[in-house]
Scaffold this motif. Structure first.
Motif, PDB file in Angstrom:
ATOM      1  N   ALA A   8      36.269  31.773  36.372  1.00 20.83           N
ATOM      2  CA  ALA A   8      36.138  31.337  38.029  1.00 20.83           C
ATOM      3  C   ALA A   8      37.750  31.997  38.345  1.00 20.83           C
ATOM      4  O   ALA A   8      37.594  33.219  39.554  1.00 20.83           O
ATOM      5  CB  ALA A   8      35.734  30.662  38.513  1.00 20.83           C
ATOM      6  N   MET A   9      38.273  32.417  37.672  1.00 19.29           N
ATOM      7  CA  MET A   9      39.301  32.994  37.499  1.00 19.29           C
ATOM      8  C   MET A   9      39.636  34.440  37.407  1.00 19.29           C
ATOM      9  O   MET A   9      40.692  35.067  38.346  1.00 19.29           O
ATOM     10  CB  MET A   9      40.915  32.345  36.685  1.00 19.29           C
ATOM     11  CG  MET A   9      41.042  30.790  36.564  1.00 19.29           C
ATOM     12  SD  MET A   9      41.799  30.920  38.686  1.00 19.29           S
ATOM     13  CE  MET A   9      43.441  31.554  38.863  1.00 19.29           C
ATOM     14  N   LEU A  10      38.370  34.923  36.239  1.00 23.33           N
ATOM     15  CA  LEU A  10      38.935  35.945  36.115  1.00 23.33           C
ATOM     16  C   LEU A  10      38.127  36.652  37.376  1.00 23.33           C
ATOM     17  O   LEU A  10      38.090  36.982  37.538  1.00 23.33           O
ATOM     18  CB  LEU A  10      37.383  36.657  34.936  1.00 23.33           C
ATOM     19  CG  LEU A  10      37.377  37.223  34.661  1.00 23.33           C
ATOM     20  CD1 LEU A  10      38.828  38.708  34.695  1.00 23.33           C
ATOM     21  CD2 LEU A  10      36.504  38.319  33.356  1.00 23.33           C
ATOM     22  N   LEU A  11      36.695  36.054  37.934  1.00 24.88           N
ATOM     23  CA  LEU A  11      36.193  36.794  39.040  1.00 24.88           C
ATOM     24  C   LEU A  11      36.743  36.671  40.092  1.00 24.88           C
ATOM     25  O   LEU A  11      36.681  37.609  40.621  1.00 24.88           O
ATOM     26  CB  LEU A  11      35.411  35.647  39.349  1.00 24.88           C
ATOM     27  CG  LEU A  11      34.023  35.757  40.800  1.00 24.88           C
ATOM     28  CD1 LEU A  11      33.260  37.223  40.878  1.00 24.88           C
ATOM     29  CD2 LEU A  11      32.760  35.304  40.889  1.00 24.88           C
ATOM     30  N   LEU A  12      37.907  35.208  40.648  1.00 27.81           N
ATOM     31  CA  LEU A  12      39.104  35.959  41.644  1.00 27.81           C
ATOM     32  C   LEU A  12      39.514  36.653  41.983  1.00 27.81           C
ATOM     33  O   LEU A  12      40.171  37.501  42.401  1.00 27.81           O
ATOM     34  CB  LEU A  12      39.663  34.300  41.830  1.00 27.81           C
ATOM     35  CG  LEU A  12      39.088  33.207  42.133  1.00 27.81           C
ATOM     36  CD1 LEU A  12      39.582  32.229  41.995  1.00 27.81           C
ATOM     37  CD2 LEU A  12      38.037  32.970  43.533  1.00 27.81           C
ATOM     38  N   LEU A  13      39.807  36.831  40.270  1.00 29.43           N
ATOM     39  CA  LEU A  13      41.149  38.687  40.259  1.00 29.43           C
ATOM     40  C   LEU A  13      40.650  40.147  40.123  1.00 29.43           C
ATOM     41  O   LEU A  13      41.255  40.185  41.007  1.00 29.43           O
ATOM     42  CB  LEU A  13      41.725  38.273  38.621  1.00 29.43           C
ATOM     43  CG  LEU A  13      42.448  39.613  38.173  1.00 29.43           C
ATOM     44  CD1 LEU A  13      43.535  39.629  38.924  1.00 29.43           C
ATOM     45  CD2 LEU A  13      42.621  39.365  36.500  1.00 29.43           C
ATOM     46  N   LEU A  14      39.295  40.207  40.232  1.00 33.63           N
ATOM     47  CA  LEU A  14      38.848  41.212  40.737  1.00 33.63           C
ATOM     48  C   LEU A  14      38.143  40.459  41.822  1.00 33.63           C
ATOM     49  O   LEU A  14      38.447  41.891  42.298  1.00 33.63           O
ATOM     50  CB  LEU A  14      36.664  40.736  39.396  1.00 33.63           C
ATOM     51  CG  LEU A  14      37.578  41.033  38.137  1.00 33.63           C
ATOM     52  CD1 LEU A  14      36.206  40.761  37.294  1.00 33.63           C
ATOM     53  CD2 LEU A  14      38.006  42.626  37.784  1.00 33.63           C
ATOM     54  N   LEU A  15      37.547  39.823  42.386  1.00 34.35           N
ATOM     55  CA  LEU A  15      37.792  40.044  43.817  1.00 34.35           C
ATOM     56  C   LEU A  15      39.202  40.149  44.646  1.00 34.35           C
ATOM     57  O   LEU A  15      38.655  41.108  45.500  1.00 34.35           O
ATOM     58  CB  LEU A  15      37.381  38.324  44.658  1.00 34.35           C
ATOM     59  CG  LEU A  15      35.947  37.987  43.726  1.00 34.35           C
ATOM     60  CD1 LEU A  15      35.703  37.030  44.540  1.00 34.35           C
ATOM     61  CD2 LEU A  15      34.941  39.161  44.573  1.00 34.35           C
ATOM     62  N   LEU A  17      42.040  42.200  43.198  1.00 33.94           N
ATOM     63  CA  LEU A  17      41.647  43.576  43.386  1.00 33.94           C
ATOM     64  C   LEU A  17      41.268  44.694  43.688  1.00 33.94           C
ATOM     65  O   LEU A  17      41.502  45.852  44.734  1.00 33.94           O
ATOM     66  CB  LEU A  17      41.913  43.631  41.603  1.00 33.94           C
ATOM     67  CG  LEU A  17      41.497  45.056  40.992  1.00 33.94           C
ATOM     68  CD1 LEU A  17      43.055  45.967  41.211  1.00 33.94           C
ATOM     69  CD2 LEU A  17      41.288  45.378  39.634  1.00 33.94           C
ATOM     70  N   SER A  18      39.691  43.740  44.128  1.00 36.51           N
ATOM     71  CA  SER A  18      38.498  44.928  44.763  1.00 36.51           C
ATOM     72  C   SER A  18      38.924  44.926  45.823  1.00 36.51           C
ATOM     73  O   SER A  18      38.923  46.095  46.993  1.00 36.51           O
ATOM     74  CB  SER A  18      37.261  44.510  44.881  1.00 36.51           C
ATOM     75  OG  SER A  18      36.144  44.890  45.064  1.00 36.51           O
ATOM     76  N   ALA A  19      39.405  43.482  46.786  1.00 40.04           N
ATOM     77  CA  ALA A  19      39.771  43.880  48.883  1.00 40.04           C
ATOM     78  C   ALA A  19      41.466  44.950  48.049  1.00 40.04           C
ATOM     79  O   ALA A  19      41.506  45.734  49.526  1.00 40.04           O
ATOM     80  CB  ALA A  19      40.624  42.119  48.645  1.00 40.04           C
ATOM     81  N   TRP A  34      50.423  36.205  44.455  1.00 40.58           N
ATOM     82  CA  TRP A  34      49.706  37.028  43.475  1.00 40.58           C
ATOM     83  C   TRP A  34      48.325  37.407  43.563  1.00 40.58           C
ATOM     84  O   TRP A  34      47.699  38.061  44.281  1.00 40.58           O
ATOM     85  CB  TRP A  34      49.856  36.930  41.556  1.00 40.58           C
ATOM     86  CG  TRP A  34      49.281  38.209  41.155  1.00 40.58           C
ATOM     87  CD1 TRP A  34      49.133  39.266  41.108  1.00 40.58           C
ATOM     88  CD2 TRP A  34      47.930  38.057  40.097  1.00 40.58           C
ATOM     89  NE1 TRP A  34      48.573  39.773  39.809  1.00 40.58           N
ATOM     90  CE2 TRP A  34      47.721  39.037  39.483  1.00 40.58           C
ATOM     91  CE3 TRP A  34      47.244  36.400  39.799  1.00 40.58           C
ATOM     92  CZ2 TRP A  34      46.521  39.135  38.514  1.00 40.58           C
ATOM     93  CZ3 TRP A  34      46.414  37.368  38.314  1.00 40.58           C
ATOM     94  CH2 TRP A  34      46.394  38.177  38.002  1.00 40.58           C
ATOM     95  N   ILE A  35      48.182  36.064  44.373  1.00 41.36           N
ATOM     96  CA  ILE A  35      46.398  35.577  45.029  1.00 41.36           C
ATOM     97  C   ILE A  35      46.902  35.135  46.032  1.00 41.36           C
ATOM     98  O   ILE A  35      47.522  33.919  46.568  1.00 41.36           O
ATOM     99  CB  ILE A  35      45.877  34.904  44.058  1.00 41.36           C
ATOM    100  CG1 ILE A  35      45.683  35.631  42.393  1.00 41.36           C
ATOM    101  CG2 ILE A  35      44.491  34.934  44.968  1.00 41.36           C
ATOM    102  CD1 ILE A  35      44.880  35.145  41.919  1.00 41.36           C
ATOM    103  N   SER A 126      47.120  32.246  47.918  1.00 44.41           N
ATOM    104  CA  SER A 126      45.913  31.393  49.048  1.00 44.41           C
ATOM    105  C   SER A 126      44.422  32.307  49.220  1.00 44.41           C
ATOM    106  O   SER A 126      44.577  33.232  48.951  1.00 44.41           O
ATOM    107  CB  SER A 126      46.667  31.749  50.618  1.00 44.41           C
ATOM    108  OG  SER A 126      47.181  32.043  51.049  1.00 44.41           O
ATOM    109  N   ILE A 127      43.816  31.971  49.389  1.00 41.94           N
ATOM    110  CA  ILE A 127      42.185  33.083  49.216  1.00 41.94           C
ATOM    111  C   ILE A 127      41.485  31.882  50.513  1.00 41.94           C
ATOM    112  O   ILE A 127      41.295  33.306  51.049  1.00 41.94           O
ATOM    113  CB  ILE A 127      41.524  31.846  47.992  1.00 41.94           C
ATOM    114  CG1 ILE A 127      42.181  32.002  46.436  1.00 41.94           C
ATOM    115  CG2 ILE A 127      39.659  32.992  48.029  1.00 41.94           C
ATOM    116  CD1 ILE A 127      41.550  31.983  45.767  1.00 41.94           C
ATOM    117  N   ILE A 128      41.237  31.343  50.943  1.00 43.88           N
ATOM    118  CA  ILE A 128      40.369  30.948  52.181  1.00 43.88           C
ATOM    119  C   ILE A 128      42.213  30.795  53.217  1.00 43.88           C
ATOM    120  O   ILE A 128      42.341  29.999  52.593  1.00 43.88           O
ATOM    121  CB  ILE A 128      39.394  29.588  52.125  1.00 43.88           C
ATOM    122  CG1 ILE A 128      38.834  30.243  51.123  1.00 43.88           C
ATOM    123  CG2 ILE A 128      38.731  29.639  52.988  1.00 43.88           C
ATOM    124  CD1 ILE A 128      37.413  29.392  50.638  1.00 43.88           C
TER     125      ILE A 128
END
Length: 174
Positions: A8-15, A17-19, A34-35, A126-128
């Motif tokens: 899950a953390m790797l997915l969040l990191l990739l999302l 970075l992609s954004a 960082w996030i 934060s994410i959302i």
């Protein structure tokens, strides 16, 4: 369970970075987190000069004619720029004083029209953000077409989104 958490953390990191890569065209103010949540967009004002747009934004920041941030009563500060500048930077602190977001505005005008590239970034992890970074931008130029209060000028515009997964206008008037 640990493997699921790591995935899950790797997915969040990739999302994240992609954004970040997707919004390479619009300049953002940066964040120490960082996030973090952010929103980058382009607003086009077909019948307003950039000086007119910036003047209205600054009037709102200064609370002219009783203007108050309709998104939970935050407080804006103009940190650099002026009505005639091509780049403005602003800061918004939430109404409860707990969170700060930074914004960067790049204004490109031709005659009586203006294109504004804008970005708002949370300064904490934060994410959302429930459209907060979008509203940080939107309320400084929106007008009667969206039921927004104005300080002096009712600007007409269109918006397009670069990297702004949450952009619900109804959240901006609370």
């Amino acid at each position: 369970e640990a493997a699921l958490c790591a995935t899950a953390m790797l997915l969040l990191l990739l999302l994240s970075l992609s954004a970040s890569l997707a919004s390479a065209g619009i300049s953002c103010p940066g964040s120490k987190a960082w996030i973090h949540a952010k929103c980058s967009l382009t607003a086009n004002f077909p019948s307003s000069s950039c000086e007119d747009v910036a003047t209205e934004m600054i009037s709102r920041i200064n609370g002219e004619n009783g203007w108050k941030d309709p998104h939970n009563g935050g407080t804006y500060t103009l940190t650099s720029g002026s009505a005639s500048a091509k780049v403005l930077t602003t800061k918004r602190v939430t109404g409860n004083g707990q969170y700060t977001d930074l914004q960067k505005w790049t204004l490109n005008g031709e005659g009586s029209s203006c294109e504004v590239q804008a970005c708002s970034e949370s300064q904490v992890t934060s994410i959302i953000d429930y459209s907060t970074n979008y509203c940080d931008l939107h309320v400084l130029y929106c007008g009667s077409q969206d039921g927004c209060p104005v300080a002096n000028s009712d600007l007409k515009y269109t918006e397009s989104f670069d990297s702004c997964s949450q952009h619900d206008k109804s959240k901006c008037i609370a």
